[in-house]
Design a protein around this motif. Structure first.
Motif, PDB file in Angstrom:
ATOM      1  N   TYR A 131       0.844  -1.194   0.000  1.00 21.93           N
ATOM      2  CA  TYR A 131       0.000   0.000   0.000  1.00 21.93           C
ATOM      3  C   TYR A 131       0.882   1.248   0.000  1.00 21.93           C
ATOM      4  CZ  TYR A 131       1.053   0.240   5.026  1.00 21.93           C
ATOM      5  OH  TYR A 131       1.700   0.320   6.239  1.00 21.93           O
ATOM      6  N   ARG A 132       0.271   2.374  -0.358  1.00 24.50           N
ATOM      7  CA  ARG A 132       0.971   3.654  -0.295  1.00 24.50           C
ATOM      8  C   ARG A 132       0.685   4.312   1.050  1.00 24.50           C
ATOM      9  NH1 ARG A 132       3.787   5.263  -4.449  1.00 24.50           N
ATOM     10  NH2 ARG A 132       3.434   4.346  -6.492  1.00 24.50           N
ATOM     11  N   GLU A 133       1.731   4.830   1.661  1.00 19.66           N
ATOM     12  CA  GLU A 133       1.626   5.409   2.990  1.00 19.66           C
ATOM     13  C   GLU A 133       1.242   6.885   2.898  1.00 19.66           C
ATOM     14  OE1 GLU A 133       4.228   4.415   6.656  1.00 19.66           O
ATOM     15  OE2 GLU A 133       5.184   6.142   5.695  1.00 19.66           O
ATOM     16  N   ARG A 134       0.052   7.204   3.419  1.00 19.50           N
ATOM     17  CA  ARG A 134      -0.397   8.584   3.492  1.00 19.50           C
ATOM     18  C   ARG A 134      -0.521   8.969   4.961  1.00 19.50           C
ATOM     19  NH1 ARG A 134      -2.477   6.404  -1.232  1.00 19.50           N
ATOM     20  NH2 ARG A 134      -2.248   7.745  -3.066  1.00 19.50           N
ATOM     21  N   GLU A 176      11.029  15.819   3.996  1.00 19.24           N
ATOM     22  CA  GLU A 176      11.047  16.168   2.573  1.00 19.24           C
ATOM     23  C   GLU A 176       9.688  16.706   2.130  1.00 19.24           C
ATOM     24  OE1 GLU A 176      12.203  12.605   0.635  1.00 19.24           O
ATOM     25  OE2 GLU A 176      14.260  12.643   1.398  1.00 19.24           O
ATOM     26  N   THR A 177       8.608  16.122   2.652  1.00 20.69           N
ATOM     27  CA  THR A 177       7.272  16.576   2.267  1.00 20.69           C
ATOM     28  C   THR A 177       7.007  17.982   2.795  1.00 20.69           C
ATOM     29  OG1 THR A 177       6.506  14.274   2.344  1.00 20.69           O
ATOM     30  CG2 THR A 177       4.821  15.983   2.309  1.00 20.69           C
ATOM     31  N   LEU A 233       0.359  16.382  -4.663  1.00 20.24           N
ATOM     32  CA  LEU A 233       0.111  15.856  -6.002  1.00 20.24           C
ATOM     33  C   LEU A 233       1.389  15.597  -6.779  1.00 20.24           C
ATOM     34  CD1 LEU A 233      -2.968  18.049  -7.026  1.00 20.24           C
ATOM     35  CD2 LEU A 233      -2.944  15.751  -6.042  1.00 20.24           C
ATOM     36  N   ASP A 234       2.436  16.411  -6.565  1.00 22.15           N
ATOM     37  CA  ASP A 234       3.668  16.225  -7.329  1.00 22.15           C
ATOM     38  C   ASP A 234       4.651  15.290  -6.646  1.00 22.15           C
ATOM     39  OD1 ASP A 234       4.194  17.906  -5.236  1.00 22.15           O
ATOM     40  OD2 ASP A 234       5.634  19.144  -6.325  1.00 22.15           O
ATOM     41  N   LEU A 235       4.222  14.650  -5.559  1.00 22.50           N
ATOM     42  CA  LEU A 235       5.099  13.739  -4.831  1.00 22.50           C
ATOM     43  C   LEU A 235       4.337  12.453  -4.528  1.00 22.50           C
ATOM     44  CD1 LEU A 235       7.886  13.438  -3.419  1.00 22.50           C
ATOM     45  CD2 LEU A 235       6.778  14.222  -1.321  1.00 22.50           C
ATOM     46  N   PRO A 236       4.614  11.358  -5.259  1.00 22.20           N
ATOM     47  CA  PRO A 236       3.903  10.107  -5.002  1.00 22.20           C
ATOM     48  C   PRO A 236       4.070   9.663  -3.556  1.00 22.20           C
ATOM     49  CG  PRO A 236       5.221   9.957  -7.003  1.00 22.20           C
ATOM     50  CD  PRO A 236       5.621  11.225  -6.323  1.00 22.20           C
TER      51      PRO A 236
END
Length: 274
Positions: A131-134, A176-177, A233-236
């Motif tokens: 999964y992608r970590e949000r 980084e985010t 949006l510009d960073l998966p």
């Protein structure tokens, strides 16, 4: 032991150790021979497990390393694995860094690891995205304040933070985010303990950024409130997945891989109660 090493050097016709007045370490050839020996021993263990599985089903010990932020995801794998193969015994090694997991895999100390796989080495490991970590902003609950649907990274950066330590991969991802949003939060408290993090936030003096997956599994502990942080949006979003050694998997590792291959949730959003 010295005589056994000397006989092995004669048999292989290469020097294995540096000799002085005492043992000074392995030669370059000796280090390669050790790696081959580790592989041979692991393959011997795999052969025994395969023979046992032919008699009574897949059996053996599965050692699984997990990075702290993915600790709640381990059950997503172990539950279906245990259902399919009830004779497999699972031992979870939590709170490992991504680097620790790779090192232990290469030393045959783990069969698999749940970690960040965005820059994984496919030549050395098999990679199974999960999964992608949000992320969500965790604050003390204030019943007098309305709940927002999302929170901004720039607003979150202005609040006093309780964070995970800077040596963890997730902390570097979060830094980084924040930087992409032109923000630089100040970490007042650092802790590698989930319980300590929640306890500090509950006081109302600090906030934290946590994986939404924690919220999905644990909910909002009493006295706290989570608000999803807006996606960049510009960073998966970083990818969490399972990695195993690429070469000669044991039957236990193969069973783990089969389960992990059915669990890819990378294209789905994680539901958050609002």
């Amino acid at each position: 032991m010295s005589e056994a090493i000397r006989k092995l050097e004669i048999e292989l016709d290469v020097p294995l150790i540096e000799r002085g007045h005492k043992f000074e370490g392995l030669t370059a050839e000796g280090a390669q021979i050790v790696r081959w020996a580790e592989t041979i021993l692991d393959n011997q263990k795999s052969l025994r497990h395969t023979a046992a599985s032919l008699r009574s089903g897949v059996t053996g010990m599965l050692r699984l390393g997990v990075v702290p932020t993915a600790s709640v995801a381990a059950a997503d794998i172990t539950a279906p694995l245990s259902l399919r193969h009830p004779l497999i015994h699972v031992r979870i090694h939590g709170d490992l860094s991504s680097r620790d997991i790779e090192t232990r895999l290469n030393r045959f100390e783990l069969e698999g690891g749940i970690t960040y796989v965005d820059d994984g080495d496919a030549s050395r490991h098999r990679i199974f995205p999960l999964y992608r970590e949000r992320y969500a902003l965790l604050t003390a609950d204030d019943p007098n304040m309305p709940r927002g649907s999302t929170a901004s990274w720039s607003d979150a950066a202005t609040l006093p933070m309780c964070t995970l330590p800077s040596n963890m991969r997730v902390r570097r991802i979060l830094d980084e985010t924040f930087a992409r949003h032109g923000a630089s939060p100040v970490a007042h408290i650092e802790t590698d303990s989930l319980a300590s993090l929640y306890a500090h936030v509950k006081t109302g003096r600090w906030v934290s950024v946590v994986p939404r997956r924690w919220v999905e599994v644990l909910g909002d502990p009493p006295g706290t409130r989570s608000t999803p942080l807006e996606d960049t949006l510009d960073l998966p979003a970083p990818m969490i997945g399972l990695i195993t050694r690429a070469e000669a998997p044991s039957v236990v590792t193969e069973a783990l891989q089969e389960v992990a291959a059915t669990l890819d949730r990378t294209s789905s959003e994680i539901p958050i109660e609002e």
